[in-house]
Design a protein around this motif. Structure first.
Motif, PDB file in Angstrom:
ATOM      1  N   ASP A   1       0.673  -1.221  -0.064  1.00 50.21           N
ATOM      2  CA  ASP A   1      -0.106  -0.131   0.080  1.00 50.21           C
ATOM      3  C   ASP A   1       0.879   1.246   0.047  1.00 50.21           C
ATOM      4  O   ASP A   1       1.716   1.385   0.641  1.00 50.21           O
ATOM      5  CB  ASP A   1      -0.856   0.032   1.304  1.00 50.21           C
ATOM      6  CG  ASP A   1      -1.948  -0.952   1.155  1.00 50.21           C
ATOM      7  OD1 ASP A   1      -2.645  -1.342   0.157  1.00 50.21           O
ATOM      8  OD2 ASP A   1      -2.056  -1.856   2.039  1.00 50.21           O
ATOM      9  N   LYS A   2       0.260   2.246  -0.766  1.00 48.78           N
ATOM     10  CA  LYS A   2       1.096   3.426  -0.941  1.00 48.78           C
ATOM     11  C   LYS A   2       0.494   4.661  -0.777  1.00 48.78           C
ATOM     12  O   LYS A   2      -0.764   4.755  -1.550  1.00 48.78           O
ATOM     13  CB  LYS A   2       2.195   3.553  -2.147  1.00 48.78           C
ATOM     14  CG  LYS A   2       2.941   2.239  -2.450  1.00 48.78           C
ATOM     15  CD  LYS A   2       3.694   2.206  -3.609  1.00 48.78           C
ATOM     16  CE  LYS A   2       4.654   0.982  -3.913  1.00 48.78           C
ATOM     17  NZ  LYS A   2       5.114   0.864  -5.133  1.00 48.78           N
ATOM     18  N   VAL A   3       0.979   5.756  -0.516  1.00 48.35           N
ATOM     19  CA  VAL A   3       0.233   7.188  -0.260  1.00 48.35           C
ATOM     20  C   VAL A   3       1.227   8.174  -0.552  1.00 48.35           C
ATOM     21  O   VAL A   3       2.358   8.308   0.019  1.00 48.35           O
ATOM     22  CB  VAL A   3      -0.367   7.325   1.062  1.00 48.35           C
ATOM     23  CG1 VAL A   3      -1.046   8.978   0.912  1.00 48.35           C
ATOM     24  CG2 VAL A   3      -1.430   6.539   1.309  1.00 48.35           C
ATOM     25  N   GLY A   4       0.956   8.807  -1.719  1.00 51.61           N
ATOM     26  CA  GLY A   4       2.085  10.041  -2.260  1.00 51.61           C
ATOM     27  C   GLY A   4       1.505  10.866  -3.257  1.00 51.61           C
ATOM     28  O   GLY A   4       0.056  11.053  -3.379  1.00 51.61           O
ATOM     29  N   VAL A   5       2.437  11.565  -4.123  1.00 50.64           N
ATOM     30  CA  VAL A   5       1.805  12.460  -5.251  1.00 50.64           C
ATOM     31  C   VAL A   5       2.495  11.761  -6.412  1.00 50.64           C
ATOM     32  O   VAL A   5       3.372  11.021  -6.495  1.00 50.64           O
ATOM     33  CB  VAL A   5       2.387  13.883  -4.819  1.00 50.64           C
ATOM     34  CG1 VAL A   5       1.774  14.309  -3.473  1.00 50.64           C
ATOM     35  CG2 VAL A   5       3.723  13.880  -5.023  1.00 50.64           C
ATOM     36  N   ASP A   6       1.905  12.364  -7.489  1.00 46.32           N
ATOM     37  CA  ASP A   6       2.335  11.866  -8.826  1.00 46.32           C
ATOM     38  C   ASP A   6       3.597  13.064  -9.328  1.00 46.32           C
ATOM     39  O   ASP A   6       3.416  13.882  -9.802  1.00 46.32           O
ATOM     40  CB  ASP A   6       1.447  11.953  -9.933  1.00 46.32           C
ATOM     41  CG  ASP A   6       1.594  11.336 -11.392  1.00 46.32           C
ATOM     42  OD1 ASP A   6       2.917  11.618 -11.651  1.00 46.32           O
ATOM     43  OD2 ASP A   6       0.584  11.096 -11.905  1.00 46.32           O
ATOM     44  N   ASP A   7       4.750  12.454  -8.889  1.00 48.37           N
ATOM     45  CA  ASP A   7       5.981  13.362  -9.058  1.00 48.37           C
ATOM     46  C   ASP A   7       6.269  13.646 -10.478  1.00 48.37           C
ATOM     47  O   ASP A   7       6.734  14.506 -10.959  1.00 48.37           O
ATOM     48  CB  ASP A   7       7.300  12.394  -8.527  1.00 48.37           C
ATOM     49  CG  ASP A   7       7.121  12.524  -6.747  1.00 48.37           C
ATOM     50  OD1 ASP A   7       7.233  13.567  -6.435  1.00 48.37           O
ATOM     51  OD2 ASP A   7       6.931  11.509  -6.225  1.00 48.37           O
ATOM     52  N   MET A   8       6.147  12.718 -11.305  1.00 50.84           N
ATOM     53  CA  MET A   8       6.094  12.848 -12.850  1.00 50.84           C
ATOM     54  C   MET A   8       5.333  14.047 -13.101  1.00 50.84           C
ATOM     55  O   MET A   8       5.685  14.808 -14.055  1.00 50.84           O
ATOM     56  CB  MET A   8       5.756  11.559 -13.709  1.00 50.84           C
ATOM     57  CG  MET A   8       6.067  12.071 -14.860  1.00 50.84           C
ATOM     58  SD  MET A   8       5.959  10.260 -15.970  1.00 50.84           S
ATOM     59  CE  MET A   8       6.176  10.893 -17.835  1.00 50.84           C
ATOM     60  N   GLN A   9       3.853  13.885 -13.195  1.00 47.43           N
ATOM     61  CA  GLN A   9       2.944  14.789 -13.424  1.00 47.43           C
ATOM     62  C   GLN A   9       3.350  16.026 -12.968  1.00 47.43           C
ATOM     63  O   GLN A   9       3.063  17.096 -13.591  1.00 47.43           O
ATOM     64  CB  GLN A   9       1.595  14.638 -13.180  1.00 47.43           C
ATOM     65  CG  GLN A   9       0.490  15.197 -13.759  1.00 47.43           C
ATOM     66  CD  GLN A   9       0.434  15.082 -15.286  1.00 47.43           C
ATOM     67  OE1 GLN A   9       0.738  13.765 -15.641  1.00 47.43           O
ATOM     68  NE2 GLN A   9       0.172  16.259 -16.073  1.00 47.43           N
TER      69      GLN A   9
ATOM     70  N   LYS B   1      -3.191  14.938  -5.981  1.00 51.46           N
ATOM     71  CA  LYS B   1      -2.692  15.917  -6.870  1.00 51.46           C
ATOM     72  C   LYS B   1      -1.990  16.895  -6.193  1.00 51.46           C
ATOM     73  O   LYS B   1      -2.316  17.524  -5.198  1.00 51.46           O
ATOM     74  CB  LYS B   1      -4.012  16.302  -7.431  1.00 51.46           C
ATOM     75  CG  LYS B   1      -4.536  15.410  -8.576  1.00 51.46           C
ATOM     76  CD  LYS B   1      -5.808  16.079  -9.283  1.00 51.46           C
ATOM     77  CE  LYS B   1      -6.449  15.245 -10.219  1.00 51.46           C
ATOM     78  NZ  LYS B   1      -7.693  15.793 -10.783  1.00 51.46           N
ATOM     79  N   THR B   2      -0.915  17.452  -6.905  1.00 49.17           N
ATOM     80  CA  THR B   2      -0.068  18.499  -6.534  1.00 49.17           C
ATOM     81  C   THR B   2      -0.659  19.832  -7.022  1.00 49.17           C
ATOM     82  O   THR B   2      -1.482  19.973  -7.980  1.00 49.17           O
ATOM     83  CB  THR B   2       1.360  18.533  -6.864  1.00 49.17           C
ATOM     84  OG1 THR B   2       1.469  18.245  -8.258  1.00 49.17           O
ATOM     85  CG2 THR B   2       2.119  17.404  -6.082  1.00 49.17           C
ATOM     86  N   GLU B   3      -0.123  21.046  -6.415  1.00 47.14           N
ATOM     87  CA  GLU B   3      -0.523  22.289  -6.889  1.00 47.14           C
ATOM     88  C   GLU B   3       0.573  23.301  -7.067  1.00 47.14           C
ATOM     89  O   GLU B   3       1.429  23.105  -6.086  1.00 47.14           O
ATOM     90  CB  GLU B   3      -1.694  22.847  -5.934  1.00 47.14           C
ATOM     91  CG  GLU B   3      -2.207  24.227  -6.254  1.00 47.14           C
ATOM     92  CD  GLU B   3      -3.207  24.681  -5.113  1.00 47.14           C
ATOM     93  OE1 GLU B   3      -3.666  25.727  -5.442  1.00 47.14           O
ATOM     94  OE2 GLU B   3      -3.304  24.148  -4.317  1.00 47.14           O
ATOM     95  N   ILE B   4       0.685  23.913  -7.915  1.00 46.00           N
ATOM     96  CA  ILE B   4       1.844  25.191  -8.148  1.00 46.00           C
ATOM     97  C   ILE B   4       1.519  26.616  -7.452  1.00 46.00           C
ATOM     98  O   ILE B   4       0.184  27.113  -7.806  1.00 46.00           O
ATOM     99  CB  ILE B   4       2.108  25.420  -9.659  1.00 46.00           C
ATOM    100  CG1 ILE B   4       2.349  24.307 -10.368  1.00 46.00           C
ATOM    101  CG2 ILE B   4       3.361  26.517  -9.700  1.00 46.00           C
ATOM    102  CD1 ILE B   4       2.753  24.423 -11.753  1.00 46.00           C
ATOM    103  N   ILE B   5       1.781  26.931  -6.287  1.00 50.45           N
ATOM    104  CA  ILE B   5       1.547  27.988  -5.724  1.00 50.45           C
ATOM    105  C   ILE B   5       2.501  29.256  -6.312  1.00 50.45           C
ATOM    106  O   ILE B   5       3.739  29.080  -5.980  1.00 50.45           O
ATOM    107  CB  ILE B   5       2.192  27.806  -4.302  1.00 50.45           C
ATOM    108  CG1 ILE B   5       1.189  26.761  -3.736  1.00 50.45           C
ATOM    109  CG2 ILE B   5       1.569  29.106  -3.433  1.00 50.45           C
ATOM    110  CD1 ILE B   5      -0.269  26.927  -3.820  1.00 50.45           C
TER     111      ILE B   5
END
Length: 338
Positions: free
Chosen positions: A162-170, A327-331
């Motif tokens: 099981d894993k929890v993280g972000v889509d680093d490539m995207q 999902k990440t977000e650009i600040i």
């Protein structure tokens, strides 16, 4: 300290299943007398003894979960721990925190300690050395005792867990795409954590974005090294030889270093160079100029990882592992002011 032989290792030596070894040691009538004899003789030869406390984890709760972080060099993991702590308390659990200091040996020692019954489950962000060597035996050993393990943040590894993280490539793909949409094409990449799986995914995102956007990719635009002196030298050389327009920086150190080197070359941010990096929300606004960053939502990662671990503690042995990708977000701050 000599490593204890496990059921899995005994099974491999005997060329039988783990279930056969377990049943033989427990005198199951399903197993032939000859096989039982072979198993018990080999177990005795290797001084095998069952990890009773690990077995007991299946039957009773300690009220604890263990969290292993690779370092505390920046506040990202502190934020993740905050999310873990808050969620665990809601569910009546206490958190025991360990730091591996990016060491495989230390990580193994911690795992060995935790497997002796002090926690009901484990949340772990793998050390750099573990990923570099691809040595995951100590991780899989815990699954033998059905101790739930959830990976967080550094999830770009070949482990069926099981894993929890972000889509680093995207995340980096989106950053490059944004800069290109503003008319920029000379976009460089700086990274000081190239041996990590998540860094490789980010670099892949950069390459994909440059390719998809029909931007000529020059290898000298990619600066990757664990040595800050090498990063500084290569970045200085790149700025001398090319009129760069922007940089995406893949970690905390490379972000701060790029900002400093650019300004030491008498270039202005954002007038001459735009930067999108990985810095924490606690620091980014106070840098001069402030640096736009990719928000990975570390508190949310901690909360989601804890929730998933609790599900596994309550209902062990799921049919399939789960991977939660946020999902990440650009600040946008000063460094991307157009």
């Amino acid at each position: 300290m000599r490593s204890k032989i496990t059921l899995k290792e005994l099974a491999k030596l005997l060329n039988v299943s783990v279930s056969t070894v377990s049943k033989s040691l427990n005198g199951s009538p399903e197993i032939s007398e000859n096989t039982v004899k072979r198993v018990k003789e080999l177990a005795e030869l290797h001084n095998y003894s069952p990890n009773l406390t690990a077995i007991n984890l299946k039957r009773q709760s300690t009220g604890n979960i263990a969290v292993i972080v690779p370092n505390i060099s920046n506040t990202f993991f502190a934020k993740v721990l905050g999310g873990i702590q808050a969620e665990a308390r809601k569910l009546g659990y206490q958190v025991i925190t360990y730091i591996s200091n990016e060491s495989l040996t230390v990580e193994k020692q911690i795992m060995d300690l935790v497997s002796n019954g002090i926690a009901d489950g484990i949340l772990i962000s793998l050390s750099a050395e573990t990923q570099t060597t691809k040595n995951y035996d100590h991780i899989y050993r815990l699954t033998e005792y059905e101790i739930p393990v959830v990976l967080f943040d550094r999830i770009n590894v070949a482990l069926v867990l099981d894993k929890v993280g972000v889509d680093d490539m995207q995340s980096i793909y989106n950053a490059v795409q944004y800069l290109k949409s503003k008319g920029l094409s000379k976009i460089g990449l700086v990274c000081s954590i190239g041996d990590l799986g998540l860094a490789q995914a980010r670099i892949e995102g950069y390459r994909a974005a440059m390719g998809d956007l029909h931007v000529p990719l020059k290898e000298e635009f990619l600066i990757v090294s664990k040595d800050s002196r090498v990063l500084t030298k290569q970045l200085d050389l790149l700025l001398e030889n090319h009129k760069m327009e922007a940089f995406v920086t893949l970690d905390y150190l490379s972000t701060l270093l790029t900002s400093r080197v650019v300004q030491e070359k008498d270039l202005k941010i954002p007038q001459d160079i735009k930067i999108i990096g990985y810095v924490n929300e606690d620091f980014a606004p106070f840098l001069w100029p402030s640096i736009s960053y990719i928000d990975q939502h570390p508190i949310k990662i901690g909360e989601e990882a804890t929730q998933l671990l609790m599900e596994r503690i309550k209902k062990p042995q799921p049919k399939n592992v789960e991977e939660k990708v946020l999902k990440t977000e650009i600040i946008h701050l000063d460094s991307t002011d157009f």
